[in-house]
Design an enzyme around this catalytic site. Structure first.
Site, PDB file in Angstrom:
ATOM      1  N   TYR A  66      62.953  79.765   5.166  1.00  0.00           N
ATOM      2  CA  TYR A  66      63.963  78.702   5.128  1.00  0.00           C
ATOM      3  C   TYR A  66      64.942  79.071   4.019  1.00  0.00           C
ATOM      4  CZ  TYR A  66      60.568  75.888   7.784  1.00  0.00           C
ATOM      5  OH  TYR A  66      59.689  75.420   8.726  1.00  0.00           O
ATOM      6  N   PRO A 216      58.840  65.572  13.582  1.00  0.00           N
ATOM      7  CA  PRO A 216      58.308  64.219  13.804  1.00  0.00           C
ATOM      8  C   PRO A 216      59.404  63.211  14.142  1.00  0.00           C
ATOM      9  CG  PRO A 216      58.346  64.730  11.447  1.00  0.00           C
ATOM     10  CD  PRO A 216      58.648  66.017  12.172  1.00  0.00           C
ATOM     11  N   LEU A 217      60.645  63.555  13.726  1.00  0.00           N
ATOM     12  CA  LEU A 217      61.772  62.666  14.030  1.00  0.00           C
ATOM     13  C   LEU A 217      62.660  63.256  15.123  1.00  0.00           C
ATOM     14  CD1 LEU A 217      62.730  61.799  10.334  1.00  0.00           C
ATOM     15  CD2 LEU A 217      61.404  60.395  11.939  1.00  0.00           C
ATOM     16  N   GLY A 218      62.192  64.334  15.739  1.00  0.00           N
ATOM     17  CA  GLY A 218      62.976  64.961  16.795  1.00  0.00           C
ATOM     18  C   GLY A 218      63.652  66.248  16.357  1.00  0.00           C
ATOM     19  N   PHE A 220      66.319  68.891  14.803  1.00  0.00           N
ATOM     20  CA  PHE A 220      67.756  69.046  14.521  1.00  0.00           C
ATOM     21  C   PHE A 220      68.597  67.965  15.208  1.00  0.00           C
ATOM     22  CE2 PHE A 220      66.044  73.325  13.781  1.00  0.00           C
ATOM     23  CZ  PHE A 220      66.529  73.546  12.502  1.00  0.00           C
ATOM     24  N   THR A 221      68.095  67.453  16.326  1.00  0.00           N
ATOM     25  CA  THR A 221      68.762  66.319  16.985  1.00  0.00           C
ATOM     26  C   THR A 221      67.788  65.149  16.956  1.00  0.00           C
ATOM     27  OG1 THR A 221      69.765  67.925  18.473  1.00  0.00           O
ATOM     28  CG2 THR A 221      69.985  65.599  19.071  1.00  0.00           C
ATOM     29  N   PRO A 222      67.872  64.302  15.907  1.00  0.00           N
ATOM     30  CA  PRO A 222      66.873  63.238  15.778  1.00  0.00           C
ATOM     31  C   PRO A 222      66.765  62.364  17.041  1.00  0.00           C
ATOM     32  CG  PRO A 222      68.126  63.461  13.754  1.00  0.00           C
ATOM     33  CD  PRO A 222      68.763  64.382  14.753  1.00  0.00           C
ATOM     34  N   LEU A 223      65.565  61.821  17.251  1.00  0.00           N
ATOM     35  CA  LEU A 223      65.230  61.043  18.447  1.00  0.00           C
ATOM     36  C   LEU A 223      66.258  59.956  18.729  1.00  0.00           C
ATOM     37  CD1 LEU A 223      61.473  60.477  17.546  1.00  0.00           C
ATOM     38  CD2 LEU A 223      62.314  61.925  19.409  1.00  0.00           C
TER      39      LEU A 223
HETATM   40  N1  LIG Z   1      56.030  75.418  12.234  1.00  0.00           N
HETATM   41  C1  LIG Z   1      57.251  75.425  12.730  1.00  0.00           C
HETATM   42  O1  LIG Z   1      57.573  76.242  13.600  1.00  0.00           O
HETATM   43  C2  LIG Z   1      58.241  74.405  12.249  1.00  0.00           C
HETATM   44  C3  LIG Z   1      59.435  74.236  12.984  1.00  0.00           C
HETATM   45  C4  LIG Z   1      60.315  73.278  12.526  1.00  0.00           C
HETATM   46  C5  LIG Z   1      60.050  72.512  11.400  1.00  0.00           C
HETATM   47  N2  LIG Z   1      58.894  72.705  10.714  1.00  0.00           N
HETATM   48  C6  LIG Z   1      58.563  71.874   9.525  1.00  0.00           C
HETATM   49  O2  LIG Z   1      58.604  70.525   9.906  1.00  0.00           O
HETATM   50  C7  LIG Z   1      59.367  69.761   8.955  1.00  0.00           C
HETATM   51  C8  LIG Z   1      59.990  68.596   9.662  1.00  0.00           C
HETATM   52  O3  LIG Z   1      60.878  69.043  10.669  1.00  0.00           O
HETATM   53  P1  LIG Z   1      62.462  68.836  10.593  1.00  0.00           P
HETATM   54  O4  LIG Z   1      62.914  68.475   9.236  1.00  0.00           O
HETATM   55  O5  LIG Z   1      63.077  70.024  11.194  1.00  0.00           O
HETATM   56  O6  LIG Z   1      62.654  67.683  11.626  1.00  0.00           O
HETATM   57  P2  LIG Z   1      62.466  66.085  11.562  1.00  0.00           P
HETATM   58  O7  LIG Z   1      61.692  65.708  10.341  1.00  0.00           O
HETATM   59  O8  LIG Z   1      61.987  65.678  12.879  1.00  0.00           O
HETATM   60  O9  LIG Z   1      63.964  65.590  11.458  1.00  0.00           O
HETATM   61  C9  LIG Z   1      64.859  65.996  10.492  1.00  0.00           C
HETATM   62  C10 LIG Z   1      66.238  65.497  10.910  1.00  0.00           C
HETATM   63  O10 LIG Z   1      66.227  64.083  10.933  1.00  0.00           O
HETATM   64  C11 LIG Z   1      67.203  63.577  10.034  1.00  0.00           C
HETATM   65  N3  LIG Z   1      66.628  62.422   9.367  1.00  0.00           N
HETATM   66  C12 LIG Z   1      65.569  62.409   8.530  1.00  0.00           C
HETATM   67  N4  LIG Z   1      65.278  61.158   8.148  1.00  0.00           N
HETATM   68  C13 LIG Z   1      66.173  60.357   8.766  1.00  0.00           C
HETATM   69  C14 LIG Z   1      66.404  58.964   8.751  1.00  0.00           C
HETATM   70  N5  LIG Z   1      65.638  58.150   8.041  1.00  0.00           N
HETATM   71  N6  LIG Z   1      67.439  58.473   9.497  1.00  0.00           N
HETATM   72  C15 LIG Z   1      68.216  59.296  10.226  1.00  0.00           C
HETATM   73  N7  LIG Z   1      68.048  60.634  10.264  1.00  0.00           N
HETATM   74  C16 LIG Z   1      67.039  61.161   9.538  1.00  0.00           C
HETATM   75  C17 LIG Z   1      67.534  64.708   9.094  1.00  0.00           C
HETATM   76  O11 LIG Z   1      68.867  64.625   8.644  1.00  0.00           O
HETATM   77  P3  LIG Z   1      69.230  64.277   7.089  1.00  0.00           P
HETATM   78  O12 LIG Z   1      68.979  65.526   6.315  1.00  0.00           O
HETATM   79  O13 LIG Z   1      70.649  63.874   7.168  1.00  0.00           O
HETATM   80  O14 LIG Z   1      68.331  63.153   6.687  1.00  0.00           O
HETATM   81  C18 LIG Z   1      67.317  65.920   9.974  1.00  0.00           C
HETATM   82  O15 LIG Z   1      68.485  66.155  10.750  1.00  0.00           O
HETATM   83  C19 LIG Z   1      60.351  70.775   8.396  1.00  0.00           C
HETATM   84  O16 LIG Z   1      60.831  70.402   7.150  1.00  0.00           O
HETATM   85  C20 LIG Z   1      59.527  72.031   8.367  1.00  0.00           C
HETATM   86  O17 LIG Z   1      58.856  72.103   7.134  1.00  0.00           O
HETATM   87  C21 LIG Z   1      57.973  73.627  11.146  1.00  0.00           C
END
Ligand SMILES: NC(=O)c1ccc[n+]([C@@H]2O[C@H](COP(=O)([O-])OP(=O)(O)OC[C@H]3O[C@@H](n4cnc5c(N)ncnc54)[C@H](OP(=O)(O)O)[C@@H]3O)[C@@H](O)[C@H]2O)c1
Length: 294
Positions: A66, A216-218, A220-223
């Site tokens: 990252y 968990p929130l969807g 790059f394109t949140p749910l």
């Molecule tokens: N093992 C793998 O292959 C893999 C792949 C992907 C991710 N991961 C891990 O999983 C973790 C979580 O995944 P993720 O961060 O990609 O996705 P996520 O937690 O599902 O969603 C993050 C997205 O939601 C937005 N968001 C967060 N809180 C919000 C809220 N309260 N209201 C509105 N929008 C909100 C964020 O934007 P803002 O920044 O504007 O809040 C960001 O665009 C990552 O940090 C990573 O460590 C692992």
């Protein structure tokens, strides 16, 4: 004073003394757009991490790819020397192309280099948990993972890694991994709208293994869902809080790592642990996941 995060409860990794709050934090978004650093506002990134830890988060998920490297460097800048109870979970198995693409990096040398990159950039002499990331982000790709996992098991024996996990794997691949090393957790794509791993989660719960849903929130394109919006309105909460509360309710072995680059969203996400979901709400949410269970 009880922190909101405590309401999420805790989970102990199997056959270890490592106990983590079920409400953690995923650091991927800190690097900036397309997970390519440095972030526009470094102080804001540092503030998110410090607030997470001050609020009771003791599980941070990261990777040295990252940024690349940048996210781990921000974690070190914000939190080093680390609180004793903080568990930093990292992953290896990929690298970034100059065009910001995500490329598998599963050769022996790439895995050894990745572990050393994580150690250096996090400022650690031993990594708490390392996940071997294989497969594709949208789902596992069947095939043996013996070779790369054997390399990590060697590095564990050498004392560079405490515990091993696997990411983007199928149940068959987990079973293969367990013949090589103790596996403390699985990190796969799962959320209220994407429930392919339902049976896998139940099996892991029986084995006492952590399941850490990414996106968990969807992601790059949140749910986005009218059902989620309606439930959120009925609970005077937000759709993202409902999505996280649903995961906490789904199974006691689920550990959350929602990602955000904003302190406002972080606070909102941590408060999800205070939500109580009624049977009616759970049934409404099953419409999103196309499920009749849970
Ligand atoms: N093992 C793998 O292959 C893999 C792949 C992907 C991710 N991961 C891990 O999983 C973790 C979580 O995944 P993720 O961060 O990609 O996705 P996520 O937690 O599902 O969603 C993050 C997205 O939601 C937005 N968001 C967060 N809180 C919000 C809220 N309260 N209201 C509105 N929008 C909100 C964020 O934007 P803002 O920044 O504007 O809040 C960001 O665009 C990552 O940090 C990573 O460590 C692992």
């Amino acid at each position: 004073m009880t922190q909101q995060t405590e309401l999420a409860g805790s989970f102990t990794l199997p056959n270890t003394s490592v106990t983590m709050n079920r409400m953690g934090y995923g650091a991927m978004q800190l690097a900036g757009p397309q997970v390519w650093g440095p972030p526009r506002d470094m102080e804001a990134a540092v503030a998110v991490l410090r607030e997470a830890v001050a609020s009771g988060v003791d599980h941070i998920d990261t990777s040295d790819f990252y940024g690349p490297h940048v996210t781990n460097q921000i974690i070190k800048q914000a939190l080093y020397p680390y609180p004793e109870n903080l568990v930093i979970v990292t992953k290896v198995g990929a690298r970034r192309g100059a065009d910001k693409s995500w490329i598998h990096a599963l050769s022996r040398q790439e895995l050894i280099d990745a572990v050393h990159d994580n150690l250096r950039n996090l400022g650690l002499d031993k990594l708490d948990v390392v996940n071997l990331r294989v497969g594709g982000v949208m789902g596992p790709t069947e095939g043996s993972i013996e070779e790369p996992l054997t390399v990590l098991a060697e590095l564990k024996r050498q004392g560079l890694i405490r515990h091993l996990g696997v990411s983007n794997v199928s149940p068959k691949q987990l079973a293969e991994a367990q013949k090589i090393s103790e596996i403390v957790g699985v990190q796969n794509l799962y959320n209220v709208a994407h429930r392919n791993d339902d049976a896998f989660i139940d099996d892991l719960a029986k084995q006492g293994i952590a399941y850490v849903p990414f996106f968990p929130l969807g992601g790059f394109t949140p749910l986005q869902s009218s059902e989620l919006d309606a439930v959120a309105a009925s609970l005077e909460s937000t759709p993202m809080q409902v999505a996280l509360a649903w995961l906490l309710h789904r199974s006691p072995n689920i550990l959350l790592i929602p990602g955000t680059s904003s302190v406002k969203h972080l606070r909102e996400n941590l408060a999800a642990a205070t939500l109580q979901l009624t049977p009616k709400v759970l049934a409404d949410l099953d419409v999103i996941g196309g499920s009749t269970k849970h």
